[in-house]
Write a protein that holds these residues in place. Structure first.
Motif, PDB file in Angstrom:
ATOM      1  N   ASP A   1       0.836  -1.322  -0.569  1.00 15.92           N
ATOM      2  CA  ASP A   1      -0.383  -0.224  -0.354  1.00 15.92           C
ATOM      3  C   ASP A   1       0.668   1.285  -0.338  1.00 15.92           C
ATOM      4  O   ASP A   1       0.799   1.587   1.103  1.00 15.92           O
ATOM      5  CB  ASP A   1      -1.011  -0.360   1.086  1.00 15.92           C
ATOM      6  N   PRO A   2       0.950   1.979  -1.221  1.00 16.54           N
ATOM      7  CA  PRO A   2       1.471   3.167  -1.212  1.00 16.54           C
ATOM      8  C   PRO A   2       1.220   4.244  -1.134  1.00 16.54           C
ATOM      9  O   PRO A   2       1.741   5.225  -0.259  1.00 16.54           O
ATOM     10  CB  PRO A   2       2.037   3.862  -2.821  1.00 16.54           C
ATOM     11  N   SER A   3       0.313   3.730  -0.231  1.00 15.43           N
ATOM     12  CA  SER A   3      -0.382   5.188   0.656  1.00 15.43           C
ATOM     13  C   SER A   3      -0.550   5.545   2.597  1.00 15.43           C
ATOM     14  O   SER A   3      -0.658   6.598   2.937  1.00 15.43           O
ATOM     15  CB  SER A   3      -1.610   5.258   0.674  1.00 15.43           C
ATOM     16  N   ILE A   4       0.715   3.875   3.066  1.00 15.30           N
ATOM     17  CA  ILE A   4       1.291   4.341   3.720  1.00 15.30           C
ATOM     18  C   ILE A   4       1.722   5.567   4.367  1.00 15.30           C
ATOM     19  O   ILE A   4       2.999   5.372   3.520  1.00 15.30           O
ATOM     20  CB  ILE A   4       1.562   2.790   4.464  1.00 15.30           C
ATOM     21  N   PRO A   5       1.648   6.535   5.469  1.00 11.99           N
ATOM     22  CA  PRO A   5       2.365   7.527   5.482  1.00 11.99           C
ATOM     23  C   PRO A   5       4.158   7.090   6.242  1.00 11.99           C
ATOM     24  O   PRO A   5       4.237   5.528   7.009  1.00 11.99           O
ATOM     25  CB  PRO A   5       1.845   7.520   6.971  1.00 11.99           C
ATOM     26  N   VAL A   6       5.050   7.223   5.380  1.00 12.42           N
ATOM     27  CA  VAL A   6       6.273   7.666   5.272  1.00 12.42           C
ATOM     28  C   VAL A   6       6.845   8.735   6.269  1.00 12.42           C
ATOM     29  O   VAL A   6       6.628   9.377   5.974  1.00 12.42           O
ATOM     30  CB  VAL A   6       7.388   7.216   4.162  1.00 12.42           C
ATOM     31  N   VAL A   7       7.769   8.164   7.060  1.00 11.51           N
ATOM     32  CA  VAL A   7       7.871   9.561   8.437  1.00 11.51           C
ATOM     33  C   VAL A   7       9.779   9.183   8.021  1.00 11.51           C
ATOM     34  O   VAL A   7      10.481   8.231   8.205  1.00 11.51           O
ATOM     35  CB  VAL A   7       7.667   9.292   9.096  1.00 11.51           C
ATOM     36  N   PHE A   8       9.923  10.780   7.285  1.00  8.02           N
ATOM     37  CA  PHE A   8      10.939  10.761   7.217  1.00  8.02           C
ATOM     38  C   PHE A   8      11.567  11.712   8.115  1.00  8.02           C
ATOM     39  O   PHE A   8      11.504  13.242   8.000  1.00  8.02           O
ATOM     40  CB  PHE A   8      11.395  11.335   5.966  1.00  8.02           C
ATOM     41  N   LEU A   9      13.242  11.773   9.072  1.00 10.90           N
ATOM     42  CA  LEU A   9      13.666  13.019  10.024  1.00 10.90           C
ATOM     43  C   LEU A   9      14.879  13.312   9.778  1.00 10.90           C
ATOM     44  O   LEU A   9      15.593  12.739   8.997  1.00 10.90           O
ATOM     45  CB  LEU A   9      14.189  12.184  11.480  1.00 10.90           C
TER      46      LEU A   9
ATOM     47  N   THR B   1      21.180  12.267   0.639  1.00 10.84           N
ATOM     48  CA  THR B   1      20.419  11.491   1.254  1.00 10.84           C
ATOM     49  C   THR B   1      19.173  12.164   1.299  1.00 10.84           C
ATOM     50  O   THR B   1      17.456  11.195   0.441  1.00 10.84           O
ATOM     51  CB  THR B   1      20.760  11.287   2.576  1.00 10.84           C
ATOM     52  N   LEU B   2      18.875  13.522   0.892  1.00  8.52           N
ATOM     53  CA  LEU B   2      17.783  13.725   0.505  1.00  8.52           C
ATOM     54  C   LEU B   2      17.007  13.288  -0.545  1.00  8.52           C
ATOM     55  O   LEU B   2      16.246  13.172  -0.783  1.00  8.52           O
ATOM     56  CB  LEU B   2      17.182  16.164   0.847  1.00  8.52           C
ATOM     57  N   ALA B   3      18.254  13.856  -1.923  1.00  8.42           N
ATOM     58  CA  ALA B   3      17.796  13.787  -3.297  1.00  8.42           C
ATOM     59  C   ALA B   3      17.492  12.558  -3.856  1.00  8.42           C
ATOM     60  O   ALA B   3      16.820  11.567  -3.972  1.00  8.42           O
ATOM     61  CB  ALA B   3      19.216  13.338  -4.311  1.00  8.42           C
ATOM     62  N   TYR B   4      18.087  10.770  -2.090  1.00 11.67           N
ATOM     63  CA  TYR B   4      17.560   9.784  -2.643  1.00 11.67           C
ATOM     64  C   TYR B   4      16.050   9.711  -2.078  1.00 11.67           C
ATOM     65  O   TYR B   4      15.435   8.874  -2.884  1.00 11.67           O
ATOM     66  CB  TYR B   4      18.754   8.941  -1.306  1.00 11.67           C
TER      67      TYR B   4
ATOM     68  N   HIS C   1      21.621   4.251  -2.811  1.00 15.68           N
ATOM     69  CA  HIS C   1      22.097   5.900  -2.721  1.00 15.68           C
ATOM     70  C   HIS C   1      23.034   6.277  -3.018  1.00 15.68           C
ATOM     71  O   HIS C   1      24.004   5.348  -2.932  1.00 15.68           O
ATOM     72  CB  HIS C   1      22.050   5.461  -0.574  1.00 15.68           C
ATOM     73  N   PRO C   2      23.573   7.333  -3.292  1.00 15.99           N
ATOM     74  CA  PRO C   2      24.805   7.769  -4.234  1.00 15.99           C
ATOM     75  C   PRO C   2      25.461   7.151  -3.422  1.00 15.99           C
ATOM     76  O   PRO C   2      27.011   7.537  -3.981  1.00 15.99           O
ATOM     77  CB  PRO C   2      24.236   9.605  -4.108  1.00 15.99           C
ATOM     78  N   LEU C   3      26.189   7.581  -2.100  1.00 19.89           N
ATOM     79  CA  LEU C   3      27.243   7.660  -1.390  1.00 19.89           C
ATOM     80  C   LEU C   3      27.824   6.096  -1.307  1.00 19.89           C
ATOM     81  O   LEU C   3      28.840   6.112  -0.147  1.00 19.89           O
ATOM     82  CB  LEU C   3      26.597   8.341   0.083  1.00 19.89           C
ATOM     83  N   VAL C   4      26.827   5.120  -1.119  1.00 16.38           N
ATOM     84  CA  VAL C   4      27.557   3.413  -1.143  1.00 16.38           C
ATOM     85  C   VAL C   4      29.103   3.510  -2.527  1.00 16.38           C
ATOM     86  O   VAL C   4      30.031   3.009  -2.300  1.00 16.38           O
ATOM     87  CB  VAL C   4      26.448   2.924  -1.936  1.00 16.38           C
ATOM     88  N   ALA C   5      28.951   4.338  -3.363  1.00 20.92           N
ATOM     89  CA  ALA C   5      30.161   4.181  -3.850  1.00 20.92           C
ATOM     90  C   ALA C   5      30.862   4.954  -3.815  1.00 20.92           C
ATOM     91  O   ALA C   5      32.281   4.872  -4.357  1.00 20.92           O
ATOM     92  CB  ALA C   5      29.503   4.699  -5.687  1.00 20.92           C
ATOM     93  N   LYS C   6      31.306   6.167  -3.030  1.00 21.65           N
ATOM     94  CA  LYS C   6      32.228   6.492  -2.666  1.00 21.65           C
ATOM     95  C   LYS C   6      32.163   5.943  -0.681  1.00 21.65           C
ATOM     96  O   LYS C   6      33.381   6.170  -0.535  1.00 21.65           O
ATOM     97  CB  LYS C   6      31.719   8.134  -1.443  1.00 21.65           C
ATOM     98  N   GLY C   7      31.720   4.299  -0.742  1.00 20.97           N
ATOM     99  CA  GLY C   7      32.586   3.688   0.773  1.00 20.97           C
ATOM    100  C   GLY C   7      32.025   3.951   1.680  1.00 20.97           C
ATOM    101  O   GLY C   7      32.120   3.548   2.862  1.00 20.97           O
TER     102      GLY C   7
END
Length: 241
Positions: free
Chosen positions: A65-73, A82-85, A194-200
């Motif tokens: 259910d893609p309508s379940i709320p997702v809370v992001f701190l 991370t914001l772009a991801y 995540h974009p930072l995985v490639a950076k270690g």
């Protein structure tokens, strides 16, 4: 698979162990669906950091259910990547209710006006930037889900699928998956890294308290490196507020 239903979450408190046993071998989508059915419509949220290991759980959520709320701190110390991801996954998975939560500005000014609390007292920093905002965000919810996995080790090595968290139920849909299963799901869903995985960076949190980790290190070795601290507090302090 049996599920538990009630109009009053308080009636379930003596049945949490039974609920956990019923879901112990369930697939993540089954656990998410059972969580939604257990706590009732509009009473379940997923809390996600949109970090390096977040995408798989969010993809499973979107299947149910893609309508379940997702809370992001948004702590104010997050990497731009991370914001772009967050934005990338929200669009790709069709999430319709992603809630970005900020710390209380007055609390920050009072306690961390110089923005150096992360260095002198990282526990206090996490409390005002993560724990307190999440407590406010979860008001009105009877259950929440998160992406902890037992293979991450430390305090996570023995987490159940379902547990009590103060007045709420907490569900860990990926608890019993191993790393290979999570990686396989990542490929099956065709999820971007995540974009930072490639950076270690194996695990990503706030900028001051996140560092690169060597390939042979624990997945969370780069978090609060050099300190005894291993958790931000949302899994240990939230129900004390």
């Amino acid at each position: 698979m049996s599920t538990f239903q009630s109009d009053d979450i308080g009636l379930l408190r003596d049945d949490i162990a039974a609920l956990d046993r019923a879901l112990a071998s369930a697939e993540p989508t089954e656990i998410i669906a059972a969580a939604a059915e257990t706590v009732g419509a509009g009473k379940l949220a997923l809390v996600s950091s949109f970090g390096t290991e977040s995408a798989v759980l969010i993809a499973y959520l979107a299947e149910v259910d893609p309508s379940i709320p997702v809370v992001f701190l948004d702590t104010g110390w997050l990497f731009e990547e991370t914001l772009a991801y967050r934005d990338t996954l929200t669009c790709q998975l069709g999430l319709t209710d992603v809630r970005t939560i900020l710390p209380d500005a007055a609390r920050l000014a009072e306690i961390d006006g110089e923005r150096d609390l992360w260095f002198s007292d990282p526990d206090a920093c996490c409390r005002i930037r993560k724990v307190e905002p999440l407590a406010r965000a979860l008001a009105g919810f009877d259950g929440w889900m998160n992406g902890r996995k037992r293979y991450q080790g430390g305090q996570r090595a023995a987490i159940p699928v379902v547990e009590r968290d103060g007045t709420r139920l907490k569900f860990n849909p990926l608890a019993n998956l191993d790393r290979a299963e999570v990686e396989a799901a990542h490929r099956r869903f065709n999820l971007p890294a995540h974009p930072l995985v490639a950076k270690g960076f194996n695990s990503v949190g706030c900028m001051p308290c996140t560092s690169r980790a060597a390939p042979d290190e624990d997945v969370r070795a780069g978090r609060w490196r050099g300190r005894a601290k291993t958790e931000c507090g949302i899994h240990t302090l939230l129900n004390t507020l």
